[in-house]
Scaffold this motif. Structure first.
Motif, PDB file in Angstrom:
ATOM      1  N   LEU A 132       0.796  -1.226   0.000  1.00 41.99           N
ATOM      2  CA  LEU A 132       0.000   0.000   0.000  1.00 41.99           C
ATOM      3  C   LEU A 132       0.835   1.286   0.000  1.00 41.99           C
ATOM      4  O   LEU A 132       0.515   2.227  -0.737  1.00 41.99           O
ATOM      5  N   PRO A 133       1.920   1.408   0.799  1.00 44.54           N
ATOM      6  CA  PRO A 133       2.684   2.669   0.797  1.00 44.54           C
ATOM      7  C   PRO A 133       3.301   3.038  -0.545  1.00 44.54           C
ATOM      8  O   PRO A 133       3.785   4.169  -0.705  1.00 44.54           O
ATOM      9  N   LEU A 134       3.297   2.120  -1.511  1.00 49.75           N
ATOM     10  CA  LEU A 134       3.794   2.465  -2.849  1.00 49.75           C
ATOM     11  C   LEU A 134       3.064   3.669  -3.426  1.00 49.75           C
ATOM     12  O   LEU A 134       3.628   4.437  -4.212  1.00 49.75           O
ATOM     13  N   TYR A 135       1.807   3.847  -3.042  1.00 52.61           N
ATOM     14  CA  TYR A 135       1.027   4.958  -3.583  1.00 52.61           C
ATOM     15  C   TYR A 135       1.506   6.314  -3.066  1.00 52.61           C
ATOM     16  O   TYR A 135       1.048   7.352  -3.541  1.00 52.61           O
ATOM     17  N   LEU A 136       2.425   6.304  -2.101  1.00 56.71           N
ATOM     18  CA  LEU A 136       3.041   7.539  -1.619  1.00 56.71           C
ATOM     19  C   LEU A 136       4.353   7.832  -2.346  1.00 56.71           C
ATOM     20  O   LEU A 136       4.948   8.887  -2.147  1.00 56.71           O
ATOM     21  N   ALA A 137       4.802   6.882  -3.164  1.00 54.02           N
ATOM     22  CA  ALA A 137       6.101   6.985  -3.827  1.00 54.02           C
ATOM     23  C   ALA A 137       5.951   7.504  -5.254  1.00 54.02           C
ATOM     24  O   ALA A 137       4.885   7.404  -5.865  1.00 54.02           O
ATOM     25  N   GLU A 138       7.051   8.034  -5.780  1.00 46.23           N
ATOM     26  CA  GLU A 138       7.071   8.416  -7.190  1.00 46.23           C
ATOM     27  C   GLU A 138       7.100   7.154  -8.050  1.00 46.23           C
ATOM     28  O   GLU A 138       7.498   6.084  -7.593  1.00 46.23           O
ATOM     29  N   GLN A 139       6.689   7.272  -9.303  1.00 51.13           N
ATOM     30  CA  GLN A 139       6.593   6.095 -10.164  1.00 51.13           C
ATOM     31  C   GLN A 139       7.944   5.447 -10.419  1.00 51.13           C
ATOM     32  O   GLN A 139       8.030   4.233 -10.586  1.00 51.13           O
ATOM     33  N   GLU A 140       9.002   6.235 -10.488  1.00 52.89           N
ATOM     34  CA  GLU A 140      10.349   5.689 -10.620  1.00 52.89           C
ATOM     35  C   GLU A 140      11.109   5.983  -9.335  1.00 52.89           C
ATOM     36  O   GLU A 140      11.131   7.128  -8.866  1.00 52.89           O
ATOM     37  N   LEU A 141      11.732   4.954  -8.784  1.00 53.94           N
ATOM     38  CA  LEU A 141      12.342   5.113  -7.467  1.00 53.94           C
ATOM     39  C   LEU A 141      13.417   4.070  -7.235  1.00 53.94           C
ATOM     40  O   LEU A 141      13.496   3.057  -7.936  1.00 53.94           O
ATOM     41  N   LYS A 142      14.245   4.342  -6.229  1.00 53.88           N
ATOM     42  CA  LYS A 142      15.239   3.382  -5.758  1.00 53.88           C
ATOM     43  C   LYS A 142      14.689   2.696  -4.512  1.00 53.88           C
ATOM     44  O   LYS A 142      13.892   3.275  -3.773  1.00 53.88           O
ATOM     45  N   LEU A 143      15.126   1.471  -4.271  1.00 54.98           N
ATOM     46  CA  LEU A 143      14.618   0.725  -3.120  1.00 54.98           C
ATOM     47  C   LEU A 143      14.863   1.430  -1.785  1.00 54.98           C
ATOM     48  O   LEU A 143      13.992   1.400  -0.915  1.00 54.98           O
ATOM     49  N   PRO A 144      16.021   2.078  -1.571  1.00 58.28           N
ATOM     50  CA  PRO A 144      16.192   2.798  -0.302  1.00 58.28           C
ATOM     51  C   PRO A 144      15.154   3.908  -0.102  1.00 58.28           C
ATOM     52  O   PRO A 144      14.745   4.182   1.028  1.00 58.28           O
ATOM     53  N   GLU A 145      14.719   4.534  -1.196  1.00 58.54           N
ATOM     54  CA  GLU A 145      13.690   5.574  -1.093  1.00 58.54           C
ATOM     55  C   GLU A 145      12.362   4.970  -0.652  1.00 58.54           C
ATOM     56  O   GLU A 145      11.655   5.539   0.194  1.00 58.54           O
ATOM     57  N   LEU A 146      12.034   3.817  -1.212  1.00 56.13           N
ATOM     58  CA  LEU A 146      10.792   3.153  -0.827  1.00 56.13           C
ATOM     59  C   LEU A 146      10.874   2.643   0.608  1.00 56.13           C
ATOM     60  O   LEU A 146       9.895   2.731   1.363  1.00 56.13           O
ATOM     61  N   GLN A 147      12.034   2.131   0.992  1.00 55.05           N
ATOM     62  CA  GLN A 147      12.194   1.674   2.374  1.00 55.05           C
ATOM     63  C   GLN A 147      11.980   2.825   3.347  1.00 55.05           C
ATOM     64  O   GLN A 147      11.342   2.659   4.391  1.00 55.05           O
ATOM     65  N   ARG A 148      12.480   4.005   3.002  1.00 59.87           N
ATOM     66  CA  ARG A 148      12.314   5.155   3.890  1.00 59.87           C
ATOM     67  C   ARG A 148      10.839   5.528   4.022  1.00 59.87           C
ATOM     68  O   ARG A 148      10.379   5.909   5.103  1.00 59.87           O
TER      69      ARG A 148
END
Length: 229
Positions: A146-162
């Motif tokens: 679910l938190p993917l919807y807070l992320a930009e469409q292109e991203l690095k894994l450390p950004e998603l982990q944060r």
């Protein structure tokens, strides 16, 4: 009886979770000039579903179109509105930072912590509604994408982990986090590599309309510890 829809719209900015607030007009029947969650009445003529009503209200009051919306709860009692019995259908909505600039001057993004620490008082029972929506997000973050919807469409894994760490309020074990995310098969390797201090970082992409996926194991843990198996 007063019946409305209220929405907790969230984004990640400045490394924190922020909620969109809307300032009530000076001539409001209750809580004039107070900050509140964006909400409104369902239109029998315009709205085919509660979700469509939520989208319409957010677009009218903030000019925003979130990528994700879900119904959280229905709350009703005699005390939540000064005029007596009222009921609201609470929704949780998520939006990427790059799409979160409101077109309305009577809206603002504010840190969730500021509301929880009572640095800003919300109208009605909206602080309680915020807590309910945050609990839903935190709970689902432990076992889904679910938190993917807070992320930009292109991203690095450390950004998603944060992003996950901000939502959960805890640091996560790097290797275990990557295992959960990559096994969900919602990220596509773009083939782009960015050189950093160590190994090149992979750029991933996801589609905003992709379905929320469930993990095989819960996503929780603390720095220096493996995530609970």
């Amino acid at each position: 009886m007063i019946s409305t829809i209220d929405t907790v719209l969230l984004r990640i900015a400045d490394n924190e979770l922020q909620v969109l607030l809307w300032q009530r007009p000076q001539d409001s029947r209750a809580y004039p000039d107070a900050w509140a969650l964006p909400g409104g009445w369902v239109s029998e003529e315009q709205d085919q579903t509660l979700e469509l009503a939520t989208c319409r209200i957010l677009e009218q009051k903030a000019g925003l179109k979130p990528d994700y919306i879900e119904q959280v709860a229905t709350i009703g009692n005699r005390t939540r509105d000064p005029d007596g019995w009222s009921m609201t259908v609470l929704h949780l909505a998520l939006i990427r930072f790059s799409c979160s600039e409101s077109t309305q001057t009577n809206t603002r993004w504010i840190s969730v912590d500021a509301v929880r620490n009572k640095a800003l008082t919300l109208a009605f029972d909206h602080a309680e509604l915020l807590d309910k929506a945050l609990e839903r997000l935190s709970t689902k973050a432990r076992y889904s994408t679910l938190p993917l919807y807070l992320a930009e469409q292109e991203l690095k894994l450390p950004e998603l982990q944060r992003i996950y760490e901000v939502v959960l309020g805890n640091p996560l074990h790097k290797r275990a986090f990557r295992e959960r995310i990559l096994s969900a098969e919602v990220l596509e390797d773009t083939g782009i590599r960015i050189q950093g201090r160590g190994s090149p970082a992979t750029i991933y992409r996801y589609q905003p309309d992709c379905a929320v996926r469930l993990f095989d194991r819960m996503m929780q843990g603390a720095m220096g510890e493996s995530i609970s198996e």
